[in-house]
Write an enzyme that holds these catalytic residues in place. Structure first.
Site, mmCIF file in Angstrom:
data_model
loop_
_atom_site.group_PDB
_atom_site.id
_atom_site.type_symbol
_atom_site.label_atom_id
_atom_site.label_comp_id
_atom_site.label_asym_id
_atom_site.label_seq_id
_atom_site.Cartn_x
_atom_site.Cartn_y
_atom_site.Cartn_z
ATOM 1 N N GLU A 41 33.071 52.374 25.202
ATOM 2 C CA GLU A 41 33.978 52.138 24.081
ATOM 3 C C GLU A 41 33.597 53.019 22.892
ATOM 4 O O GLU A 41 32.419 53.110 22.522
ATOM 5 C CB GLU A 41 33.904 50.657 23.689
ATOM 6 N N LYS A 107 43.138 48.680 22.950
ATOM 7 C CA LYS A 107 42.438 47.413 23.126
ATOM 8 C C LYS A 107 43.301 46.260 22.609
ATOM 9 O O LYS A 107 43.798 46.295 21.478
ATOM 10 C CB LYS A 107 41.110 47.469 22.373
ATOM 11 N N CYS A 143 36.153 46.338 26.492
ATOM 12 C CA CYS A 143 35.175 45.377 25.986
ATOM 13 C C CYS A 143 35.711 43.951 25.829
ATOM 14 O O CYS A 143 35.806 43.224 26.797
ATOM 15 C CB CYS A 143 34.575 45.891 24.676
ATOM 16 N N LYS A 175 22.258 38.431 26.985
ATOM 17 C CA LYS A 175 23.611 38.976 26.908
ATOM 18 C C LYS A 175 24.020 39.669 28.207
ATOM 19 O O LYS A 175 25.198 39.635 28.588
ATOM 20 C CB LYS A 175 23.693 39.958 25.736
ATOM 21 N N GLY A 283 -4.319 43.013 10.299
ATOM 22 C CA GLY A 283 -5.166 42.223 11.182
ATOM 23 C C GLY A 283 -4.457 40.989 11.696
ATOM 24 O O GLY A 283 -5.023 40.221 12.477
ATOM 25 N N ASP A 286 1.900 39.772 13.224
ATOM 26 C CA ASP A 286 3.176 40.444 12.971
ATOM 27 C C ASP A 286 2.995 41.955 12.860
ATOM 28 O O ASP A 286 3.742 42.729 13.465
ATOM 29 C CB ASP A 286 3.821 39.900 11.694
ATOM 30 N N ASN A 363 1.612 37.275 -5.017
ATOM 31 C CA ASN A 363 2.681 38.265 -4.869
ATOM 32 C C ASN A 363 2.276 39.628 -5.426
ATOM 33 O O ASN A 363 2.704 40.666 -4.915
ATOM 34 C CB ASN A 363 3.950 37.782 -5.566
ATOM 35 N N GLU A 392 9.840 33.866 8.488
ATOM 36 C CA GLU A 392 9.550 34.140 7.086
ATOM 37 C C GLU A 392 10.813 34.475 6.314
ATOM 38 O O GLU A 392 10.973 34.057 5.162
ATOM 39 C CB GLU A 392 8.547 35.294 6.998
ATOM 40 N N LYS A 502 16.843 36.993 -1.461
ATOM 41 C CA LYS A 502 15.828 37.871 -0.866
ATOM 42 C C LYS A 502 16.375 38.566 0.373
ATOM 43 O O LYS A 502 16.210 39.779 0.550
ATOM 44 C CB LYS A 502 14.579 37.062 -0.475
#
Length: 530
Positions: A41, A107, A143, A175, A283, A286, A363, A392, A502
């Protein structure tokens, strides 16, 4: 009749480059005896061009690309592209053969949920397209059409003997299996075999996973391309059905998510011309996973990791970071931030006089680290990869202009519990993440003896609530009724709501769940609904 499924990785907007790729694929397909080349597509423009679709000049370049492909002789090419007719725009597939255009399909079903905005750009088509190749009547779908009964049924009614589907279906967990099941439903309803070609590669926050396939009349997989790799899959049609062909093994869930992250990083860095990637190594788990993904995506020579310890950084964090660096062989620096922190605090002392220490001081450490990484990025040209995860991002347990500073958020759609699983899976391939990084209790190390669970519910609880609320769209009342503690649910939902500002300022990152914090999450920042 032999059909070649062109599972390839176009670049959005590089119409001339994409046209050349299609021509090269057509020539390769002809060399292997193919009669038809089926592209994904919007293959000519890449998916999705978004508001480029509103520009007149875009369609002039599309026309030039189609003219190039039309010059091919000896093979029928079905190319996906946007088309404009008068004041209407269509998500189209044009059938080209030996300098002629045999027809153009529009489509019919335009998705307008999750990450899709097709109703913003396109008018739905209303007519099936069936053309003849080697005495066989071939139908074309695009699709979303196969996720509904009507387009396939109308194509069958128009006389099609098989269906070819062009697709750009963004990845999320499970999926691949879901797509095959949808295609199987259409095969069962129409009695027609179906070949399904899927895009592969990364485009901003979307990843396309390949794994193109063909289903025979019984709904069985007759041929299967590999996931995540470019491939020209050949499928033979004889005796009214697809014949058995290559069957590539498909990855399990953890491998699939990990490879999606790798493709997302590789193509975001590569397609945008960055010379490499830069990240802060702490360390912790993540940043360890982010580093592993970056090296697998780009190679060790293009990755630069920086450890920025403070007085609260445990010695074992530095030791484990050095251990991982030794295993991967990337460029590595250590920059002590405490002298900088003390300078900031001295400058702020008059303004902070009489005030208790709180998250402000925590921070500040994160923001010093972000400033250092961005300076190194500016000097080297390498893109900063942020290391925060979806848990997070949900709760706001991250620092704006600190650990959120960067250009691509690798784990933005990866829950903390999944981070642990992916690290363990990656170590089954090769042992690159030190075991202690995986087994230590997570900590931001911004104050003495800090643990994540001092500020958040246990991650197995937090992530379960997050999945129900964000990905499954359940209400707080639904989640409480399912057995989760009311205090935990209300806390997570409240944190989610107050930290929308954020998330709106966070970098893009690869989507791996049915609902990430990107195009498919559009909540107002100013919001009093509860």
């Amino acid at each position: 009749m032999r059909i070649a499924l062109a599972q390839f990785n176009p670049v959005v907007g590089d119409i001339a480059g994409n046209a050349k790729k299609i021509v090269d694929l057509a020539n390769a397909a002809m060399a292997q005896g193919a009669d038809i080349l089926l592209t994904p597509e919007l293959a000519l423009t890449g998916y999705s061009p978004e508001d480029l679709l509103l520009r007149d000049s875009f369609y002039r370049e599309v026309a030039k690309g189609l003219d190039v492909i039309e010059q091919l002789d000896g093979i029928t090419v079905i190319v996906g592209h946007p088309a404009r007719i008068g004041n209407e725009r269509f998500n189209a597939a044009t059938v080209l053969r030996d300098g002629h255009r045999l027809g153009q399909y529009h489509k019919m079903q335009l998705p307008n949920n999750e990450v899709f905005d097709e109703c913003r750009y396109f008018t739905p088509g209303a007519t099936p397209l069936v053309f003849e190749q080697n005495g066989v009547k071939v139908g074309v779908l695009i699709c979303e059409d196969i996720w509904h009964l009507e387009p396939a049924a109308e194509t069958a009614d128009a006389g099609a003997e098989l269906i070819l589907a062009l697709n750009a279906s963004p990845f999320h967990r499970d999926k691949i299996e879901t797509r095959q099941q949808m295609a199987r439903f259409r095969v069962e309803e129409t009695g027609l075999p179906m070949a399904y070609v899927q895009l592969v590669g990364g485009q901003d926050e979307l990843v396309f996973d390949g794994a193109s396939f063909a289903l025979n009349k019984a709904g069985e997989v007759a041929a299967q391309a590999a996931a995540y790799d470019e491939e020209l899959l050949l499928v033979d049609y004889a005796g009214g059905d697809f014949q058995p062909g290559k069957l590539a093994a498909l990855p399990d869930m953890l491998e699939s998510v990990y490879r999606a992250l790798v493709v997302g990083v590789r193509d975001y860095i590569g397609k945008n011309g960055f010379p490499g990637a830069l990240l802060g190594l702490s360390g912790g788990i993540d940043s360890a996973l982010t580093l592993a993904v970056a090296v697998d995506a780009l190679g060790a020579d293009k990755v630069h990791a920086v450890m920025m310890p403070s007085r609260y950084t445990a010695d074992i964090s530095v030791t484990d970071s050095r251990d991982m660096i030794a295993r991967l062989g990337v460029k590595y620096d250590e920059i002590e931030i405490w002298p900088m922190y003390e300078s900031f605090m001295a400058a702020l002392a008059p303004s902070f006089q009489g005030l208790e220490m709180d998250t402000t001081e925590e921070n500040l450490q994160a923001r010093i680290r972000g400033t250092l990484l961005m300076a190194l990025s500016n000097k080297s040209g390498k893109l900063v990869l942020t290391t925060g995860n979806k848990s997070e991002m949900t709760t706001g347990y991250c620092t704006l202009y600190g650990d959120m500073a960067g250009g691509f958020a690798v784990l933005k759609d990866v829950a903390k519990t999944l981070v642990f699983e992916l690290c363990r899976w990656r170590n089954t391939v090769s042992d690159v993440i030190p075991e202690r990084i995986i087994t230590r209790p997570p900590s931001a190390e911004l104050r003495p003896d800090q643990k994540d669970q001092d500020s958040l519910p246990p991650y197995e609880i937090l992530d379960a609530i997050m999945a129900r609320y964000v990905e499954d769209n359940q209400s707080a009342a639904d989640i409480i009724a399912a057995g989760y503690a009311e205090a935990d649910v209300n806390r997570v939902v409240r944190l989610l709501k107050i930290n929308e500002y954020k998330r709106r300022q966070a970098p893009v990152g690869p989507r791996v769940t049915p609902r990430g914090f990107g195009k498919d999450w559009r909540y107002p920042i100013t919001n009093k609904f509860s």
